[in-house]
Write a protein that holds these residues in place. Sequence first.
Motif, PDB file in Angstrom:
ATOM      1  N   ALA A   1       0.821  -1.124  -0.499  1.00 36.04           N
ATOM      2  CA  ALA A   1      -0.040  -0.256   0.073  1.00 36.04           C
ATOM      3  C   ALA A   1       1.089   1.157  -0.123  1.00 36.04           C
ATOM      4  O   ALA A   1       1.914   1.237   0.524  1.00 36.04           O
ATOM      5  CB  ALA A   1      -0.816   0.144   0.967  1.00 36.04           C
ATOM      6  N   SER A   2       0.522   2.043  -0.561  1.00 34.34           N
ATOM      7  CA  SER A   2       1.188   3.665  -0.783  1.00 34.34           C
ATOM      8  C   SER A   2       0.334   4.872  -0.133  1.00 34.34           C
ATOM      9  O   SER A   2      -0.438   4.954   0.643  1.00 34.34           O
ATOM     10  CB  SER A   2       1.683   4.200  -1.991  1.00 34.34           C
ATOM     11  N   ALA A   3       1.251   5.621   0.337  1.00 33.69           N
ATOM     12  CA  ALA A   3       1.072   6.949   1.230  1.00 33.69           C
ATOM     13  C   ALA A   3       1.862   7.706   0.702  1.00 33.69           C
ATOM     14  O   ALA A   3       2.449   8.132   0.387  1.00 33.69           O
ATOM     15  CB  ALA A   3       1.255   6.735   2.980  1.00 33.69           C
ATOM     16  N   THR A   4       0.907   9.149   0.529  1.00 35.78           N
ATOM     17  CA  THR A   4       0.420  10.562  -0.048  1.00 35.78           C
ATOM     18  C   THR A   4       1.300  11.150   1.749  1.00 35.78           C
ATOM     19  O   THR A   4       1.186  12.438   0.765  1.00 35.78           O
ATOM     20  CB  THR A   4      -0.221  10.780  -1.193  1.00 35.78           C
ATOM     21  N   GLN A   5       0.034  10.780   3.174  1.00 35.73           N
ATOM     22  CA  GLN A   5       0.486  11.880   3.899  1.00 35.73           C
ATOM     23  C   GLN A   5       1.095  10.869   5.168  1.00 35.73           C
ATOM     24  O   GLN A   5       0.502  10.194   5.156  1.00 35.73           O
ATOM     25  CB  GLN A   5      -0.880  12.447   4.271  1.00 35.73           C
ATOM     26  N   VAL A   6       1.463  11.884   5.625  1.00 34.49           N
ATOM     27  CA  VAL A   6       2.110  10.486   7.484  1.00 34.49           C
ATOM     28  C   VAL A   6       0.761  10.472   7.725  1.00 34.49           C
ATOM     29  O   VAL A   6       1.132   8.713   8.264  1.00 34.49           O
ATOM     30  CB  VAL A   6       2.736  11.956   7.898  1.00 34.49           C
ATOM     31  N   SER A   7      -0.268  10.893   7.837  1.00 36.52           N
ATOM     32  CA  SER A   7      -1.097  10.154   8.575  1.00 36.52           C
ATOM     33  C   SER A   7      -1.573   8.992   7.956  1.00 36.52           C
ATOM     34  O   SER A   7      -2.598   8.424   8.554  1.00 36.52           O
ATOM     35  CB  SER A   7      -2.736  11.037   8.355  1.00 36.52           C
ATOM     36  N   HIS A   8      -1.614   8.818   6.842  1.00 40.82           N
ATOM     37  CA  HIS A   8      -1.902   6.866   6.226  1.00 40.82           C
ATOM     38  C   HIS A   8      -0.965   5.707   6.467  1.00 40.82           C
ATOM     39  O   HIS A   8      -1.592   4.848   6.482  1.00 40.82           O
ATOM     40  CB  HIS A   8      -1.593   7.472   4.376  1.00 40.82           C
ATOM     41  N   ILE A   9      -0.498   6.502   7.161  1.00 41.33           N
ATOM     42  CA  ILE A   9       0.951   5.684   7.909  1.00 41.33           C
ATOM     43  C   ILE A   9       0.156   5.362   9.351  1.00 41.33           C
ATOM     44  O   ILE A   9       0.160   3.528   9.373  1.00 41.33           O
ATOM     45  CB  ILE A   9       1.850   6.035   8.549  1.00 41.33           C
ATOM     46  N   ASN A  10      -0.617   5.679  10.155  1.00 37.28           N
ATOM     47  CA  ASN A  10      -1.875   5.366  10.955  1.00 37.28           C
ATOM     48  C   ASN A  10      -2.900   4.668   9.856  1.00 37.28           C
ATOM     49  O   ASN A  10      -2.992   3.466  11.509  1.00 37.28           O
ATOM     50  CB  ASN A  10      -2.436   6.903  11.294  1.00 37.28           C
ATOM     51  N   SER A  11      -3.430   5.236   9.256  1.00 35.08           N
ATOM     52  CA  SER A  11      -4.570   4.364   9.206  1.00 35.08           C
ATOM     53  C   SER A  11      -3.487   2.812   8.563  1.00 35.08           C
ATOM     54  O   SER A  11      -4.111   0.992   8.317  1.00 35.08           O
ATOM     55  CB  SER A  11      -4.656   4.259   7.814  1.00 35.08           C
TER      56      SER A  11
END
Length: 317
Positions: free
Chosen positions: A285-295
């Motif tokens: 899975a990719s992330a474009t915001q740091v908050s996505h890591i929490n997800s």
Amino acid sequence: MQTTALGKTGFNIVPLVFGGNVFGWTIDEKTSFAILDAFVDAGFNAIDTADVYSAWAPNNKGGESETIIGRWLKARPGRRDKLKLFTKVGSDMGQPGHKGLSARWIAQAVEDSLKRLQTDYIDLYFSHWPDPEVDYAETLGTYDKLLNAGKIRAIGASNLNAEQLQTSLDVAKAQQLPAYQVLQPEYNLYDRGSFEGALQELCVREHIGVVTYFSLASGFLSGKYRGDTDLSKSAGGSRVSKYLNAKGMRILAALDEVSAQHHVKPAEVALAWLIAAKGVTAPIASATQVSHINSFAKAMELQLSPTELAKLTEAGN
């Protein structure tokens, strides 16, 4: 975080892999560094990229993702040994002869990747696409030399069907060559046909690790794309239009229902479904915001009931 064995590679990973296709495409180097820091700080330990990432972006030529990861590793002494790096060879790099799985090209491509990644070894090296012009024996024989030289630690294949993967295993056994230890297929709640069935059963039977790409269907399973007017929400929105149909809406409805019950986001449910899927080691899975890591962390912790898993699966049938 809890880890799991990745097929027969001999190493364990946290069962969610970061997808590095966004580096140098939808996020710049500064943002990439911040997200990678957050990913590792959260306890994750595997990053996937490819030599060709992200050649499709304007003014790019390929190698941008590996280059950003390499610069990040150089700026973070001590992190390399705690991570498993995956990259790939075989895609068209835009120059004559710079594609495919020939011994000549792999020998050059691996050196190019090592240089961009600023590392001495690659943990898992994938054949990105089947190459009908090159025998499996030539490709696997080249990997054998790289394994013996310590430049790569394990090998995998992406986008092979069951027949192709079985043939590669047969060749490896007959000629005493290293066999593919990991498969990287396209697989998510919507796109299931190319993995489920014979290929899935083969991977389970042969203890082949499976890391899935397009795990969130280019972001569609995040729930932020509900109609044509939403496609402009991100640089990758154009890839989502094919999901805006009756099947896609059924899946979003099921994701909405299950996510509401757990007070989590649809993307977290979609990833949890994959983590629980038969034969799957880890989604990418990719992330474009740091908050996505929490997800990502929430998806790891999310336990879906058999009824919820069945509801989600049925929605995509």
